[in-house]
Write an enzyme that holds these catalytic residues in place. Structure first.
Site: not given
Length: 316
Positions: A14, A94-95, A119, A202, A251
């Protein structure tokens, strides 16, 4: 640089998106168009139109962004693989970790698409009911930021979201907690910038989404990795399916330990880092990490990148 330089592929997440991303890739590479079509069928959204035309605010919405960006990442991955460029380790921010898991053979293509659709929807659904956000903090060591966050977290939901470079940390959580932390960090010389990230990513605030996503993950088959995957949650290089699965379950609410990810890549002997996908975020983070000063840092976002000398020579 030697053609046999140990190479890592890094996949962005992202904030790497932009309207028109992957234009050359989609225009000239049919498998990338097929990926966008497949994820559109799964999500019931015309991602090709949004990628091409926006508006930017819609593309940035996490339930739209996650499938759209992942499809472009994966299209780049397929083309780069066809080029013959070697890969010895992978990571994703992340993603981007989901694209990395496909590149390493841990997840099948259709499972990656299904996972990122789920997600994105879960994170959007939960975050739309929260008063949360993210704050980038520059100029202070992680230990100092962590101590302030721990203090503020006694009264507000707040946590470390990303450790991106030795001098940049992102914190995430309730807006009131972010405001208090910003005041304290500024007194210590930190530069605090609110991020337009779309939610408190997160952070513990996403626990309801994370718990539902675990159920989705457990319905997917994980394979042992063909090359080491350096994971966000621990910064460790893993190849075992069970260990990777266990860390992926954590995660969504855990910090992205990107500095440690990069240091682990270097410890593996990596000398060439390639950002595979749109944007230039990961190259910027790599250049801000002293341990990577001796590494070649390159970009692959479509067919035109194959004429970059370093990539062309490596794929020859």
């Amino acid at each position: 640089m030697s053609r046999v330089a140990i190479t890592a592929w890094m996949f962005p997440g992202q904030v790497s998106q932009s309207v028109g991303m992957g234009r050359d890739l989609l225009a000239s590479y049919a498998p990338a168009r097929e990926l966008v079509s497949a994820v559109s069928d799964l999500g019931g959204v015309d991602y090709a139109r949004i990628i091409a035309r926006g508006p930017e605010a819609l593309l940035a919405r996490t339930d739209i962004l996650q499938p759209a960006l992942t499809a472009i990442n994966l299209g780049c991955c397929l083309l780069l693989r066809e080029s013959g460029l070697p890969v010895h380790a992978v990571a994703g921010h992340s993603l981007g970790e989901f694209s990395a898991l496909y590149a390493a053979g841990v997840l099948e293509l259709h499972d990656v698409l299904r996972l990122v659709v789920a997600r994105g929807r879960l994170m959007h659904d939960v975050s739309s009911r929260l008063d949360g956000g993210m704050l980038a903090v520059s100029g202070l060591d992680l230990a100092i930021v962590d101590s302030i966050v721990a203090d503020v977290a006694r009264s507000h939901v707040l946590g470390i979201a990303n450790h991106n470079t030795p001098a940049q940390t992102v914190i995430s959580g309730e807006r009131a907690g972010l405001a208090r932390a910003a005041r304290l960090l500024a007194l210590l010389g930190g530069r605090c910038v609110p991020l337009e990230a779309g939610g408190p990513w997160h952070s513990p605030l996403l626990r309801p989404a994370a718990e539902r996503f675990v159920e989705v993950l457990r319905a997917v088959k994980f394979h042992d990795a063909r090359v080491p995957v350096v994971l966000n949650v621990s910064g460790s290089a893993l190849t075992g399916a069970a260990e990777i699965h266990a860390q992926l379950e954590q995660q969504m609410c855990s910090p992205v330990l990107w500095v440690q990810v990069q240091r682990t890549l270097r410890a593996l002997g990596v000398r060439r880092l390639i950002e595979v996908g749109p944007g230039k975020v990961l190259r910027g983070l790599a250049r801000a990490t002293p341990e990577l000063a001796a590494c070649e840092i390159a970009k692959f976002d479509g067919p035109k990148a194959l004429v970059v000398p370093a990539l062309a020579a490596a794929a020859a």
